[in-house]
Write an enzyme that holds these catalytic residues in place. Structure first.
Site, mmCIF file in Angstrom:
data_model
loop_
_atom_site.group_PDB
_atom_site.id
_atom_site.type_symbol
_atom_site.label_atom_id
_atom_site.label_comp_id
_atom_site.label_asym_id
_atom_site.label_seq_id
_atom_site.Cartn_x
_atom_site.Cartn_y
_atom_site.Cartn_z
ATOM 1 N N ARG A 11 33.914 55.824 47.980
ATOM 2 C CA ARG A 11 34.859 56.030 46.875
ATOM 3 C C ARG A 11 36.238 56.430 47.412
ATOM 4 O O ARG A 11 37.245 56.255 46.748
ATOM 5 C CB ARG A 11 34.354 57.093 45.894
ATOM 6 N N TYR A 64 53.006 42.319 31.186
ATOM 7 C CA TYR A 64 51.636 41.955 30.855
ATOM 8 C C TYR A 64 51.144 42.848 29.696
ATOM 9 O O TYR A 64 51.367 44.069 29.708
ATOM 10 C CB TYR A 64 50.755 42.120 32.109
ATOM 11 N N ASP A 136 56.071 45.240 39.668
ATOM 12 C CA ASP A 136 54.846 44.457 39.592
ATOM 13 C C ASP A 136 55.183 43.076 40.168
ATOM 14 O O ASP A 136 55.917 42.298 39.561
ATOM 15 C CB ASP A 136 54.369 44.364 38.135
ATOM 16 N N LYS A 161 45.025 37.650 40.802
ATOM 17 C CA LYS A 161 45.802 36.434 40.562
ATOM 18 C C LYS A 161 46.027 35.676 41.881
ATOM 19 O O LYS A 161 45.087 35.383 42.571
ATOM 20 C CB LYS A 161 47.102 36.818 39.865
#
Ligand SMILES: Cc1ncc(COP(=O)(O)O)c(C=O)c1O
Length: 347
Positions: A11, A64, A136, A161
């Site tokens: 983690r 987005y 971004d 993407k």
């Protein structure tokens, strides 16, 4: 305390994820990167690492839809105030930054309107106002746009993407050159348990090997299709940063290596015609994703941006009839044939 080998619990750190982080940081021209289970997990970690109740952030009007939902419907409950502004408008941006903000979050080109924010100008204005600038870079990737060279403090990716590029994973990343910011991201990621899993990280490493080749081919295909759509009598509007008709063509030429892979367009006959188009394509696939090897077609108002309030959608230029095309790696002649037959069904 005993001496470990640097990896004690997946983690916090994992060797495959660390390999991906080193690769992504190098591609963006930085040293420090943290990877996450999704792009939105990266945005969430960014906010948890940097914000407290009562803080304010400035965000591009056209981003987005999931980013809008996160600020409006999640962080608003924790008294984080997000102001959405047209960050391509220098005056509006300067005005928004007059009130103290922890960070400026821009997406350029914006999904799906392709509105471009001048990264150098926006980062300079943010810095002068005491705010960090976050870019971004999902739509162009470091192969086509270099935000750190233009003054950004943090780069965010949905690696889902183009970075991974094969529609095979979901993932996200935060990249920075600032060790203190990186420590904060690491802490938040571990505290909320948002790290990327090793297998998608490994697939992403495989995808990255062809990133520059893919981005070049995506871009070559996109400009051909944008020109085809421009000349088509069923298409009323084409938005593509590589076309001279694009309102910010000069900024796109300066800031981006190519026009990218995403085209937005409107079909004569509005929403009904757009729906007929999407139901008529055979090679292009109807999907929410973008950045895959396959060409993907999307109706933002009913799909990716359905949760964005209608007035904000309109202000951002996301009209009801807008169609988004994420141009893939197929033979462009095949794509043009497919779009041509689908457009003929919109009459
Ligand atoms: C530009 C952009 N940023 C962030 C995200 C969120 O990424 P993810 O879907 O991996 O959570 C998306 C998703 O579509 C996006 O298009």
């Amino acid at each position: 305390m005993g001496h470990d080998k640097g990896f004690t619990y997946s983690r916090s750190h994992n060797p495959t994820v660390s390999a991906l982080e080193a690769r992504l940081a190098a591609l963006e021209g930085a040293e420090l990167c943290t990877c996450y289970g999704t792009g939105l997990a990266a945005t969430t970690a960014l906010c948890l690492a940097l914000l407290s109740a009562g803080d304010r952030v400035v965000v591009s009007q056209a981003v987005y839809g999931g980013t809008v939902r996160l600020f409006r419907q999640v962080f608003a409950n924790f008294r984080v105030d997000a102001q959405f502004v047209d960050t391509s408008d220098e005056e509006a941006l300067a005005q928004a930054l007059r009130t103290p903000a922890r960070f400026l979050f821009i997406e350029t080109p914006a999904n799906p309107t392709l509105n471009i924010t001048d990264i150098q100008l926006a980062s300079r204005l943010a810095r002068a106002a005491g705010a960090l600038s976050v870019v971004d870079n999902t739509l162009l990737t470091p192969a086509l746009q270099r935000p750190f060279e233009l003054g950004a403090d943090v780069i965010l990716h949905s690696t889902t993407k183009f970075i991974e590029g094969h529609n095979a994973t979901i993932g996200g990343a935060l990249i920075t050159r600032d060790a203190e910011l990186h420590e904060r991201f690491l802490f938040a990621r571990n505290a909320i348990g948002a790290i990327q899993s090793p297998f998608p990280a490994w697939l992403t490493l495989q995808g990255i090997k062809t990133l520059p080749l893919r981005m070049a081919r995506h871009s070559q295909n996109a400009i051909r299709i944008a020109q085809f759509l421009t000349d088509h009598d069923r298409v009323t509007k084409v938005i593509y940063p590589g076309l001279q008709s694009f309102p910010q063509f000069e900024l796109a030429q300066r800031q981006q290596k190519t026009g990218g892979a995403i085209i937005a367009f409107e079909v004569a006959g509005g929403v009904e015609a757009g729906i007929r188009l999407m139901n008529s394509v055979r090679l292009c696939a109807l999907a929410e994703n973008l950045g895959a090897a396959e060409t993907l077609i999307t109706h933002p108002a009913s799909m990716t941006h359905a949760d964005v309030p209608a007035p904000q959608r309109q202000a951002a230029g996301i009209t009801e009839g807008l169609v988004r095309l994420s141009v893939g790696l197929e033979d462009p002649a095949d794509l043009i044939r497919d779009l041509d037959q689908a457009l003929s069904n919109t009459k």
